[in-house]
Each structure stands twice: as C-alpha cells, then as structure tokens.
Write a protein that holds these residues in place. Structure first.
Motif, PDB file in Angstrom:
ATOM      1  N   ALA A 123      28.888-125.951 -17.312  1.00  0.00           N
ATOM      2  CA  ALA A 123      29.476-124.587 -18.471  1.00  0.00           C
ATOM      3  C   ALA A 123      30.080-125.263 -19.522  1.00  0.00           C
ATOM      4  CB  ALA A 123      30.118-123.678 -18.281  1.00  0.00           C
ATOM      5  N   GLY A 124      31.695-125.959 -18.975  1.00  0.00           N
ATOM      6  CA  GLY A 124      32.789-126.745 -20.142  1.00  0.00           C
ATOM      7  C   GLY A 124      31.730-128.043 -20.983  1.00  0.00           C
ATOM      8  N   ALA A 125      30.935-128.964 -20.526  1.00  0.00           N
ATOM      9  CA  ALA A 125      29.978-130.128 -20.694  1.00  0.00           C
ATOM     10  C   ALA A 125      29.352-129.347 -21.450  1.00  0.00           C
ATOM     11  CB  ALA A 125      29.501-130.699 -19.529  1.00  0.00           C
ATOM     12  N   ARG A 126      28.189-128.708 -21.690  1.00  0.00           N
ATOM     13  CA  ARG A 126      27.557-127.668 -22.530  1.00  0.00           C
ATOM     14  C   ARG A 126      28.003-127.174 -23.597  1.00  0.00           C
ATOM     15  NH1 ARG A 126      22.566-124.487 -19.446  1.00  0.00           N
ATOM     16  NH2 ARG A 126      23.518-122.743 -20.561  1.00  0.00           N
ATOM     17  N   ALA A 127      29.319-126.786 -22.988  1.00  0.00           N
ATOM     18  CA  ALA A 127      30.121-126.388 -24.398  1.00  0.00           C
ATOM     19  C   ALA A 127      30.729-127.188 -25.338  1.00  0.00           C
ATOM     20  CB  ALA A 127      30.881-125.062 -24.100  1.00  0.00           C
TER      21      ALA A 127
END
Ligand code: SF4
Ligand code: SF4
Length: 377
Positions: A133-137
C-alpha cells in the motif's frame, strides 16, 4: 484546499513523515504470491488478520475507494546500546501495533477521527498489505530485503493504511526496488538463509519470526519449538532481528547519525538484563518488558525461552547460575530451553546441573532437551 491535501497536511502535522494515497483496488499479485507459497505462509494466511481478504479491500468493504498510507519514522531518536542486538529497533520505537492509550496508538486514533470528521467511512478490522500500500501510494519503495524504505529515512519505519469509502486524488506508485543492482549485503548477512533471494523470505527460518511467532496455538504447524540450528543463529536477539537492515547501505546515514535520546527508552534500557528476562518477575515484566514488547507475545514463558537461547549463545559461564535457577522454573518450556543453553555453554558445572535436573524432570519435552544438552555439554 482539496480533501486529499487536507488529509495529507493533517497527517504530517500529526508527526507522520510521508503520506500517500492510492486506490482500494485489489493487490492481485500479492494474493497470487502468497497463495503460491502457502506452505511457508499457512500460519499467516489462515490466521486472524485474514491477509488474502485484506488484499482485496472491497471483498470486506464493498464501498472502499481509497487507501491512505502514512509512514512513521521509528528511527528519529537513538537506540540504547544495551538493547541493540536484542530488540528490533522498530519495537524499541514503540510504533507498531501500539495500543490506543499510548502515543503512537493515539496518533493513529487521531487520524481516524480526523478522517471521520471529513466524512470518510473507515474500514474496521481490515489489514491491507501495508508495504505494498505504501509503495502503490508513492510513499515508500522496496529493498531486496523485503523492507519498505522511505526517502531520507530508511527502513526503520512503520506504514499504517487507512481504507476509506471516499474518492481521493491518487499518487504515482513507487514500486521500484531502489537498491544498487550489485548489492546483496542483506542476503549475504542473513545468518539463517531466511532471505533466500531478493524479495523472498522464508519466515520459518527468520530470526524475527522465531522470536515472536513461534508460540503454541498458532496455525500452519507453528508451535513454540525453535529448531536447534535456528537457536544457534539467533545470537542475542529476543524480539525481532535487524541484521538485514543494519547492513543496508540505504540505512547507513540514519544509523550513523547523531540522534537525540529517548529518555523513556534510556530508563527502560538501564534496567534491562537478559538474566532478569530469563527468571522473569511480574514486576520486571510490567516495568521493562511489556512497554517495549507488547506486539505479539502475551505469555512470559516465550520471553524466558528467548532469553535462555540468548544466554546460551553468549557461551559465557557467568550465566550458569541464572540458568540453574531457570531449571527450577515451573514451566517446562523454560526448563527445556535453559537446558539447551547450559549444553551450549558446557563444562562440568553445567553438566552437574543438567544431571540433577534430569533426575527430577517430569515434562517429556524438557527431558528430551536435557538429554540433548548433556550430549552437547
Ligand atoms: S530479520 Fe534477520 S533472520 Fe530475518 S531475514 Fe532479516 S537478517 Fe535474516
Ligand atoms: S542491503 Fe543492499 S540489496 Fe539489501 S536492501 Fe539494502 S541496498 Fe538493497
């Protein structure tokens, strides 16, 4: 100001270091990857956090539209020398799964309350794959050691993801592995081979997993038993393991920086001692253990087991008296691992204690450990 900007500003004001926003679309590749390694991850897949469902947020919350990923920097203060090599830095920073009545839990709660005041409905009990989620965000990138890295900080961070039913403005993903192509320092340094190729971890061989997930009552064949070859490699780690992050060039700037002390941590560290953890009193547990290691282990016997392994791995005969005391513990698990530690330290005094303990031992697993320890001593 847009709602997205408003949310981001609030998160930064709360003390988060990065904020990113992505859609609530399923993390399909994660589901495929996790299922393809079912045997390694059965304990997790079948566990209470339901990661497969969490990786498809709309399967739990059909109205889910966005994920807000916030990053907390757990390495903004220094770590006492006496705790380094024993307790993972992120646990010392007390920012992971922190209860609501403590500062990092309260920060998460303030974020939730703010989102609600802005009309967002937030998913309850939905655990998304936070590093993804952190990377996709766009808030974090990856390292070959599987950790998420935040620009200007490193990997001693915690990502918290809030799934909301509100359409927001989405950031550019940053899925890239930002390591130099040649670097394999983390894989080379992993003492157990748990990190067996870039981005691939066998949790059963990971020291961190063995310090806190090996508890009776877990799923997927996980019990309190730690295989002897892993015990040997655990060194003095009793809650987590930072080796594959410590060697990482991407963490060196922060690890070498002169950082302010955290006075609470300094105070706890002043009392910390592996022999006190081994022969664990209620007072020491409440005062020095629980404030740092509340995340996974709820029963004292697992801390005692880990302390026994750590003391055995020092090979130092000075710890024989503390281990002899642990051989009188009311819990068979503690006696069994204290026996292993005595076998590891070896020598005539250790053997005498083991023989005397064997004569009165009634627990079958402990007896087995004592027999093995006598052979090793
Ligand atoms: S945490 Fe420790 S044991 Fe686990 S992969 Fe990293 S270096 Fe290996
Ligand atoms: S040690 Fe090297 S390969 Fe491993 S995460 Fe750090 S930079 Fe990447």
């Amino acid at each position: 100001m847009s709602l997205t900007e408003d949310i981001k500003d609030f998160a930064l004001d709360l003390g988060y270091s990065k904020v990113g926003v992505t859609t609530a679309d399923a993390f399909t590749e994660y589901i495929v990857d996790l299922e393809s390694r079912y045997k390694m991850y059965a304990w997790y897949i079948e566990g209470a956090s339901k990661p497969i469902a969490g990786a498809d947020p709309r399967s739990i919350m059909p109205s889910a539209k966005s994920i807000i990923a916030v990053v907390y920097d757990g390495s903004r203060e220094s770590f006492p020398k006496t705790l380094v090599g024993k307790i993972g830095r992120i646990y010392q920073a007390r920012c992971y799964l922190t209860p609501g009545h403590r500062i990092n839990g309260a920060r998460r709660q303030l974020m939730r309350e703010f989102l609600e005041t802005r009309g967002c409905q937030i998913a309850q009990r939905l655990v998304v794959p936070e590093r993804l989620a952190g990377a996709r965000a766009g808030a974090t990138t990856y390292g070959k050691n599987n950790f998420a890295f935040a620009e200007g900080i490193g990997s001693f961070i915690i990502i918290t993801a809030f799934v909301v039913d509100t359409e927001l403005d989405y950031d550019e993903p940053s899925f890239e592995v930002k390591c130099s192509a040649k670097c394999t320092a983390c894989i080379d340094a992993c003492p157990t081979g748990a990190l067996y190729e870039p981005l691939k971890l066998n949790p059963h061989r990971c020291i961190a997993f063995n310090t806190f997930t090996t508890r009776d009552g877990q799923l997927g064949g996980v019990t309190s038993y730690i295989p002897p070859d892993i015990r040997e490699k655990m060194d003095t780690w009793i809650h987590g393991c930072d080796i594959c992050q410590e060697v990482c060039p991407r963490n060196q700037r922060r690890l070498k920086a002169k950082l302010p002390q955290n006075e609470f941590l300094v105070k706890v560290a002043g009392d910390f001692d592996l022999t006190r953890l081994l022969n664990l009193s209620d007072e020491f547990y409440t005062k020095s253990v629980q404030p740092l290691m509340y995340n996974y282990i709820k029963e004292k016997k697992y801390f005692q087991r880990n302390a026994a392994i750590a003391l055995g791995n020092t090979g130092d005969p000075a710890f024989i008296p503390a281990l002899a005391q642990a051989m009188q513990d009311s819990n068979g698990l503690v006696r069994g691992y204290a026996a292993w530690a005595l076998g590891k330290i070896g020598g005539s005094r250790a053997k005498e204690i083991l023989k005397a303990s064997l004569a009165r031992e009634t627990d079958e697993s402990s007896k087995k450990e004592i027999h093995a320890a006598l052979e090793a001593a």
